[in-house]
Motif scaffolding. Structure first.
Motif, PDB file in Angstrom:
ATOM      1  N   UNK A  95      -5.308   3.112   0.988  1.00 30.12           N
ATOM      2  CA  UNK A  95      -6.207   1.992   0.817  1.00 30.12           C
ATOM      3  C   UNK A  95      -7.427   2.070   1.723  1.00 30.12           C
ATOM      4  N   UNK A  96      -7.293   2.747   2.867  1.00 29.35           N
ATOM      5  CA  UNK A  96      -8.409   2.770   3.821  1.00 29.35           C
ATOM      6  C   UNK A  96      -9.558   3.625   3.289  1.00 29.35           C
ATOM      7  N   UNK A  97     -10.792   3.229   3.623  1.00 28.06           N
ATOM      8  CA  UNK A  97     -11.162   2.087   4.450  1.00 28.06           C
ATOM      9  C   UNK A  97     -11.149   0.781   3.654  1.00 28.06           C
ATOM     10  N   UNK A  98     -10.198  -0.075   3.953  1.00 29.28           N
ATOM     11  CA  UNK A  98      -9.946  -1.244   3.118  1.00 29.28           C
ATOM     12  C   UNK A  98     -11.023  -2.308   3.270  1.00 29.28           C
ATOM     13  N   UNK A 143       1.686   2.632   3.104  1.00 30.44           N
ATOM     14  CA  UNK A 143       0.690   2.511   2.033  1.00 30.44           C
ATOM     15  C   UNK A 143      -0.211   3.741   2.008  1.00 30.44           C
ATOM     16  N   UNK A 144      -0.536   4.234   3.178  1.00 29.68           N
ATOM     17  CA  UNK A 144      -1.484   5.361   3.227  1.00 29.68           C
ATOM     18  C   UNK A 144      -0.871   6.653   2.705  1.00 29.68           C
ATOM     19  N   UNK A 145       0.447   6.693   2.641  1.00 29.81           N
ATOM     20  CA  UNK A 145       1.100   7.877   2.087  1.00 29.81           C
ATOM     21  C   UNK A 145       1.309   7.746   0.579  1.00 29.81           C
ATOM     22  N   UNK A 146       1.422   6.528   0.077  1.00 27.84           N
ATOM     23  CA  UNK A 146       1.683   6.300  -1.346  1.00 27.84           C
ATOM     24  C   UNK A 146       0.379   6.290  -2.141  1.00 27.84           C
ATOM     25  N   UNK A 194       0.557  -5.063   6.231  1.00 26.58           N
ATOM     26  CA  UNK A 194       1.660  -4.591   7.076  1.00 26.58           C
ATOM     27  C   UNK A 194       1.855  -3.083   6.984  1.00 26.58           C
ATOM     28  N   UNK A 195       1.034  -2.420   6.162  1.00 28.32           N
ATOM     29  CA  UNK A 195       1.008  -0.963   6.142  1.00 28.32           C
ATOM     30  C   UNK A 195       2.155  -0.296   5.403  1.00 28.32           C
ATOM     31  N   UNK A 196       3.031  -1.111   4.826  1.00 30.20           N
ATOM     32  CA  UNK A 196       4.208  -0.547   4.152  1.00 30.20           C
ATOM     33  C   UNK A 196       4.323  -1.060   2.728  1.00 30.20           C
ATOM     34  N   UNK A 197       4.845  -0.206   1.859  1.00 34.42           N
ATOM     35  CA  UNK A 197       5.259  -0.672   0.546  1.00 34.42           C
ATOM     36  C   UNK A 197       6.631  -0.067   0.288  1.00 34.42           C
ATOM     37  N   UNK A 198       7.181  -0.251  -0.885  1.00 30.57           N
ATOM     38  CA  UNK A 198       8.578   0.105  -1.100  1.00 30.57           C
ATOM     39  C   UNK A 198       8.854   1.576  -0.798  1.00 30.57           C
ATOM     40  N   UNK A 249      -1.975 -11.869  -0.814  1.00 26.80           N
ATOM     41  CA  UNK A 249      -1.537 -10.644  -1.480  1.00 26.80           C
ATOM     42  C   UNK A 249      -0.952  -9.678  -0.472  1.00 26.80           C
ATOM     43  N   UNK A 250      -0.091  -8.811  -0.973  1.00 29.64           N
ATOM     44  CA  UNK A 250       0.406  -7.738  -0.131  1.00 29.64           C
ATOM     45  C   UNK A 250      -0.583  -6.585  -0.154  1.00 29.64           C
ATOM     46  N   UNK A 251      -0.472  -5.684   0.812  1.00 27.33           N
ATOM     47  CA  UNK A 251      -1.405  -4.553   0.760  1.00 27.33           C
ATOM     48  C   UNK A 251      -1.005  -3.570  -0.331  1.00 27.33           C
ATOM     49  N   UNK A 252       0.299  -3.362  -0.511  1.00 29.74           N
ATOM     50  CA  UNK A 252       0.743  -2.526  -1.631  1.00 29.74           C
ATOM     51  C   UNK A 252       0.266  -3.080  -2.956  1.00 29.74           C
ATOM     52  N   UNK A 253       0.210  -4.401  -3.031  1.00 25.61           N
ATOM     53  CA  UNK A 253      -0.231  -5.067  -4.254  1.00 25.61           C
ATOM     54  C   UNK A 253      -1.647  -4.659  -4.638  1.00 25.61           C
ATOM     55  N   UNK A 254      -2.440  -4.266  -3.650  1.00 22.55           N
ATOM     56  CA  UNK A 254      -3.822  -3.882  -3.932  1.00 22.55           C
ATOM     57  C   UNK A 254      -3.896  -2.581  -4.737  1.00 22.55           C
ATOM     58  N   UNK A 255      -2.764  -1.940  -4.960  1.00 26.60           N
ATOM     59  CA  UNK A 255      -2.725  -0.785  -5.859  1.00 26.60           C
ATOM     60  C   UNK A 255      -3.041  -1.210  -7.286  1.00 26.60           C
TER      61      UNK A 255
END
Lengths: 319, 273
Positions: free
Chosen positions: B191-194, B185-188, B177-181, B145-151
């Motif tokens: 997720x942390x603390x993941x 990720x942390x700005x959108x 990878x810390x990024x989504x579109x 899975x992507x990290x953004x996907x965890x949304x």
């Protein structure tokens, strides 16, 4: 007074049998295993409850069905279909997996529980999925037939059942099983219905008979694939047709009947269907009346179509 | 299975990156998202799992689901190297008639599920693990899975389910990878603390460097199918890894390479060899 049976208990019994006869079958539920009571008794390791997680329910069913098994899923219809519609379309529908979805309390069956628990567009939603067989049985025996057929299909299926007890219907013609069947015969008009509206149509026919109007009541359980030829053969040539359903106008039984009629409309076809939007808080019977799909509305439409004169007294129908 | 030796695995990862770039050239594609998962896929297909055209017809095969379907180019690349897809098909990517879409479809050999909608793979893979247990199979199931996907909430309800069902044969890998579109990720949607979240959901949680093949191999080697918990490997990755001007650049989530960039990118891969 005819016998009654709850669809859910009839399906529970069939699932109990299938647990033994179909060793590949897995039963899945979302925080509600009552329908799997007998199944669990016979094959406890093949039942999985996922909790209140419809997306997981469908996704996991898809995963299991991809591993050489078939799955029967049962959950409350409105949540099963809407919450996890994307999962049904993609995870099950794209690859036409052998997953049978039992939607409990479809239509307006949950009455006073309110509109969040109603789903009057489930047939349309499921018909939009290529390869999805769709069944709306009218009584417990028909529901059991639908489940046996559905679990033998190579692809996915949806069965809408009610909640609570329904009268058991006795068809006058047509085979047992899932083909369209004539419940009552009549010569003046045909009423085509599915599910609870078959019972409403039977009651309307009884009232109409008292006025000398003979209504033929046709029960169509399988809405996809649509048995056009069989339905057409049961209609009365040149006589009016009413289609009535516990479903919105779009994409349900009425739409299918309209497509089937060689000569749609021309003042001889009436579609009675649930109106758009949320229903008020009321019992299921009150909601059927509210939406104009109950026995009084059917009888009223029948009299209008057959051209009763203005001199007749307004028909009172006891509920 | 006998996996590739470490040096051969390095070379495989380089070949996969080359294939990603070659497919992407000529169309707009999710290049960054594919490059971040190349090393993970190299490890999965050539070290940890046994997924080949020979195992494919078997119901007890190992199964991999690319839940972050937009990483498709990397999947097509590894499926080519594993013998499922011909090179000509990859070279035709983006041209009319080519069956390879921007997201994988299950009508192609080697692809278990049509993904791209995000949030579907974990539940499906959990179902596969449940079925394997019912069937008495020793197969392993990995979902990436992507990290953004965890949304997507569906991921977390599937995580609850997998832990509740004690699916030790199920492994999730997060391409962290810390990024989504939209950006980081942390700005959108932070997720942390993941790792704490996964642990709290009942998962054995392992951290790995998503571009260190030895680290990844060790993480996979530590998996025990009979464990009472599923495992999640949170792989620290770089979006666009392997091409300097793409790394950590959200602009390469979905973009096209011009001639100059393509040549530059290939040259960088050769230089690292």
């Amino acid at each position: 007074m005819s016998a009654t049976q709850a669809m859910r208990s009839a399906l529970a019994a069939v699932l109990g049998e299938l647990a033994i006869s179909s060793p590949d079958l897995v039963g899945m539920s979302a925080d509600g295993r009552l329908i799997f009571r007998d199944f669990i008794g016979n094959a406890p390791s093949r039942h999985v409850d996922v909790g209140i997680s419809e997306a997981t329910l469908i996704g996991a069913a898809s995963g299991i069905a991809r591993c050489g098994r078939r799955v029967v899923v049962s959950a409350i219809a409105s949540f099963l279909l809407r919450r996890a519609y994307e999962q049904i379309v993609i995870d099950v529908g794209f690859d036409r997996l052998p997953v049978t979805l039992i939607g409990v309390g479809g239509g307006l069956a949950y009455g006073p529980l309110g509109p969040t628990h109603h789903i009057a567009d489930d047939v349309a939603l499921m018909r939009l999925i290529p390869g999805m067989a769709v069944f709306v049985p009218a009584d417990a025996v028909a529901a059991a037939d639908a489940l046996r057929l559905a679990t033998a299909l190579p692809g996915p299926s949806y069965i809408r059942i009610g909640s609570g007890e329904d009268a058991l219907l006795a068809p006058t013609a047509g085979s047992a099983g899932t083909a369209p069947r004539m419940i009552l015969d009549g010569a003046d008009l045909a009423i085509v219905a599915s599910g609870v509206c078959v019972h409403e149509a039977v009651a309307a026919a009884a009232a109409l008979a008292g006025q000398g109007l003979g209504a033929r009541v046709i029960d169509v359980m399988c809405l996809q694939p649509w048995p056009a030829d069989e339905v057409a053969a049961l209609l009365l040539p040149g006589r009016p047709v009413i289609a009535v359903e516990e479903h919105v106008r779009e994409g349900g039984l009425g739409a299918l009947v309209q497509e089937t009629l060689a000569d749609p409309g021309n003042g001889r076809f009436a579609r009675l269907a649930v109106g758009p939007g949320s229903s008020p808080i009321a019992s299921r019977q009150e909601l059927l009346a509210f939406h104009g799909v109950d026995r009084a509305a059917i009888a009223g439409a029948a009299r209008r179509l057959v051209g009763e004169t203005a001199g007749l007294p307004t028909l009172q129908v006891d509920m | 299975m006998t996996g590739l030796e470490p040096s051969a695995l390095e070379e495989m990862a380089r070949r996969l990156r080359r294939l990603v770039l070659r497919q992407a050239f000529g169309s707009r594609a999710h290049i960054g998202s594919a490059l971040s998962i190349v090393d993970i896929l190299a490890c999965l297909y050539f070290s940890h799992l046994e997924i080949t055209p020979q195992t494919w017809p078997r119901p007890d095969r190992d199964r991999f689901v690319l839940s972050k379907g937009h990483g498709a180019l990397a999947l097509y690349a590894v499926l080519h190297e594993a013998g499922f897809l011909p090179l000509a098909m990859l070279e035709a990517y983006g041209t009319p008639g080519c069956p390879l879409g921007g997201h994988p479809t299950a009508n192609l050999p080697g692809i278990e599920l049509s993904t791209g909608a995000l949030g579907h793979g974990l539940a499906v893979a959990a179902g596969m693990a449940v079925a394997a247990r019912m069937n008495g199979y020793a197969s392993r199931h990995v979902v990436l899975m992507g990290d953004g996907e965890l949304d997507e909430g569906s991921v977390w309800e599937a995580a609850l389910f997998a832990a509740h069902q004690r699916l030790g044969a199920l492994t999730a890998v997060v391409d962290r990878n810390g990024l989504q579109q939209e950006g980081p990720t942390e700005a959108v949607l932070a997720l942390e603390p993941l790792a704490d979240k996964w642990r709290a959901f009942g998962w054995r949680t392992v951290a790995a460097d998503g571009h260190d093949l030895a680290d990844l191999r060790a993480a996979f080697a530590g998996l025990e199918p009979d464990a009472a918990q599923p495992t999640v490997i949170i792989a620290d990755t770089v979006k666009g890894k392997g091409v300097s001007f793409m790394e950590r650049n959200p602009g390469w989530h979905m973009a096209a390479l011009d001639d100059r960039q393509f040549a530059l990118a290939l040259a960088e891969l050769e230089a690292h060899g």
